[in-house]
Write a protein that holds these residues in place. Structure first.
Motif, mmCIF file in Angstrom:
data_model
loop_
_atom_site.group_PDB
_atom_site.id
_atom_site.type_symbol
_atom_site.label_atom_id
_atom_site.label_comp_id
_atom_site.label_asym_id
_atom_site.label_seq_id
_atom_site.Cartn_x
_atom_site.Cartn_y
_atom_site.Cartn_z
ATOM 1 N N LEU A 172 8.575 2.498 4.213
ATOM 2 C CA LEU A 172 9.832 1.938 3.704
ATOM 3 C C LEU A 172 10.791 3.040 3.284
ATOM 4 O O LEU A 172 11.994 2.963 3.568
ATOM 5 C CB LEU A 172 9.540 1.008 2.532
ATOM 6 C CG LEU A 172 10.743 0.354 1.873
ATOM 7 C CD1 LEU A 172 11.466 -0.561 2.853
ATOM 8 C CD2 LEU A 172 10.312 -0.425 0.641
ATOM 9 N N MET A 173 10.272 4.076 2.629
ATOM 10 C CA MET A 173 11.124 5.191 2.209
ATOM 11 C C MET A 173 11.724 5.913 3.421
ATOM 12 O O MET A 173 12.886 6.313 3.408
ATOM 13 C CB MET A 173 10.331 6.164 1.338
ATOM 14 C CG MET A 173 9.852 5.569 0.025
ATOM 15 S SD MET A 173 11.189 5.003 -1.037
ATOM 16 C CE MET A 173 11.826 6.561 -1.572
ATOM 17 N N ILE A 174 10.926 6.070 4.473
ATOM 18 C CA ILE A 174 11.423 6.717 5.694
ATOM 19 C C ILE A 174 12.526 5.864 6.317
ATOM 20 O O ILE A 174 13.572 6.378 6.729
ATOM 21 C CB ILE A 174 10.262 6.966 6.676
ATOM 22 C CG1 ILE A 174 9.344 8.051 6.140
ATOM 23 C CG2 ILE A 174 10.784 7.349 8.058
ATOM 24 C CD1 ILE A 174 8.046 8.205 6.904
ATOM 25 N N GLU A 175 12.312 4.560 6.370
ATOM 26 C CA GLU A 175 13.327 3.663 6.933
ATOM 27 C C GLU A 175 14.610 3.695 6.109
ATOM 28 O O GLU A 175 15.716 3.678 6.655
ATOM 29 C CB GLU A 175 12.790 2.235 7.005
ATOM 30 C CG GLU A 175 11.750 2.018 8.078
ATOM 31 C CD GLU A 175 12.308 2.238 9.480
ATOM 32 O OE1 GLU A 175 13.472 1.851 9.734
ATOM 33 O OE2 GLU A 175 11.595 2.805 10.309
ATOM 34 N N LEU A 176 14.482 3.743 4.797
ATOM 35 C CA LEU A 176 15.669 3.835 3.941
ATOM 36 C C LEU A 176 16.433 5.131 4.180
ATOM 37 O O LEU A 176 17.665 5.143 4.230
ATOM 38 C CB LEU A 176 15.275 3.726 2.466
ATOM 39 C CG LEU A 176 14.985 2.335 1.944
ATOM 40 C CD1 LEU A 176 14.465 2.408 0.513
ATOM 41 C CD2 LEU A 176 16.221 1.481 1.988
ATOM 42 N N ALA A 177 15.706 6.232 4.344
ATOM 43 C CA ALA A 177 16.360 7.516 4.614
ATOM 44 C C ALA A 177 17.088 7.466 5.954
ATOM 45 O O ALA A 177 18.224 7.941 6.073
ATOM 46 C CB ALA A 177 15.336 8.639 4.590
ATOM 47 N N THR A 186 0.836 -1.193 0.000
ATOM 48 C CA THR A 186 0.000 0.000 0.000
ATOM 49 C C THR A 186 0.880 1.256 0.000
ATOM 50 O O THR A 186 2.099 1.181 0.166
ATOM 51 C CB THR A 186 -0.908 0.024 1.234
ATOM 52 O OG1 THR A 186 -0.073 0.082 2.407
ATOM 53 C CG2 THR A 186 -1.806 -1.201 1.292
ATOM 54 N N GLN A 187 0.249 2.406 -0.169
ATOM 55 C CA GLN A 187 0.983 3.665 -0.169
ATOM 56 C C GLN A 187 1.630 3.914 1.190
ATOM 57 O O GLN A 187 2.754 4.387 1.269
ATOM 58 C CB GLN A 187 0.033 4.819 -0.532
ATOM 59 C CG GLN A 187 0.701 6.163 -0.593
ATOM 60 C CD GLN A 187 1.704 6.259 -1.711
ATOM 61 O OE1 GLN A 187 1.540 5.645 -2.740
ATOM 62 N NE2 GLN A 187 2.759 7.015 -1.497
ATOM 63 N N LYS A 188 0.945 3.565 2.267
ATOM 64 C CA LYS A 188 1.508 3.751 3.605
ATOM 65 C C LYS A 188 2.732 2.878 3.802
ATOM 66 O O LYS A 188 3.741 3.324 4.344
ATOM 67 C CB LYS A 188 0.449 3.440 4.663
ATOM 68 C CG LYS A 188 0.958 3.653 6.083
ATOM 69 C CD LYS A 188 -0.123 3.480 7.100
ATOM 70 C CE LYS A 188 0.303 3.652 8.528
ATOM 71 N NZ LYS A 188 1.668 3.836 8.851
ATOM 72 N N GLN A 189 2.655 1.638 3.348
ATOM 73 C CA GLN A 189 3.811 0.751 3.472
ATOM 74 C C GLN A 189 5.003 1.281 2.676
ATOM 75 O O GLN A 189 6.138 1.218 3.143
ATOM 76 C CB GLN A 189 3.449 -0.657 2.998
ATOM 77 C CG GLN A 189 2.480 -1.380 3.902
ATOM 78 C CD GLN A 189 1.993 -2.688 3.296
ATOM 79 O OE1 GLN A 189 1.976 -2.854 2.085
ATOM 80 N NE2 GLN A 189 1.601 -3.605 4.165
ATOM 81 N N MET A 190 4.727 1.810 1.491
ATOM 82 C CA MET A 190 5.814 2.355 0.678
ATOM 83 C C MET A 190 6.433 3.584 1.342
ATOM 84 O O MET A 190 7.653 3.744 1.360
ATOM 85 C CB MET A 190 5.296 2.716 -0.724
ATOM 86 C CG MET A 190 4.989 1.521 -1.581
ATOM 87 S SD MET A 190 6.414 0.485 -1.900
ATOM 88 C CE MET A 190 7.393 1.554 -2.909
ATOM 89 N N SER A 191 5.600 4.464 1.900
ATOM 90 C CA SER A 191 6.150 5.657 2.550
ATOM 91 C C SER A 191 6.926 5.267 3.807
ATOM 92 O O SER A 191 7.979 5.854 4.088
ATOM 93 C CB SER A 191 5.043 6.651 2.872
ATOM 94 O OG SER A 191 4.114 6.083 3.767
#
Length: 100
Positions: A63-68, A56-61
């Motif tokens: 993941l992006m926060i964790e990557l940052a 979902t969009q929440k899961q993707m966001s």
């Protein structure tokens, strides 16, 4: 009338059956067959299953926060490791000089 019917009935019947076959041929080209429709429905169901399994969009966001955050931690660790790496190189150079 009976003579006319007996004389022309085979030709009338041939014309009607030919026109019926032509109409059926045109309809078969116009409308999809049930087998083809079933194949398309099966593919659509498979695609729906694949879309449902996507994140979902929440899961993707998230993941992006964790990557940052991970990138920031790696940069911080790299800055902390550089002095240790420098000392290790100096010790290696000293060891190599002592062995000669």
């Amino acid at each position: 009338m009976e003579i006319w019917l007996k004389t022309y009935w085979p030709m009338v019947w041939a014309g009607l059956s030919t026109s019926g076959v032509v109409i059926l041929a045109l309809l078969s080209k116009t409308y999809a067959k049930r087998e083809d429709l079933a194949k398309v429905e099966k593919k659509v169901d498979e695609l729906k299953a694949q879309v449902d399994s996507l994140p979902t969009q929440k899961q993707m966001s998230d993941l992006m926060i964790e990557l940052a955050n991970t990138r920031g931690e790696i940069k911080e660790l790299r800055a902390n490791i550089q002095p240790v790496e420098h000392l290790a190189r100096l010790l290696l150079e000293q060891r190599l000089k002592d062995d000669k």
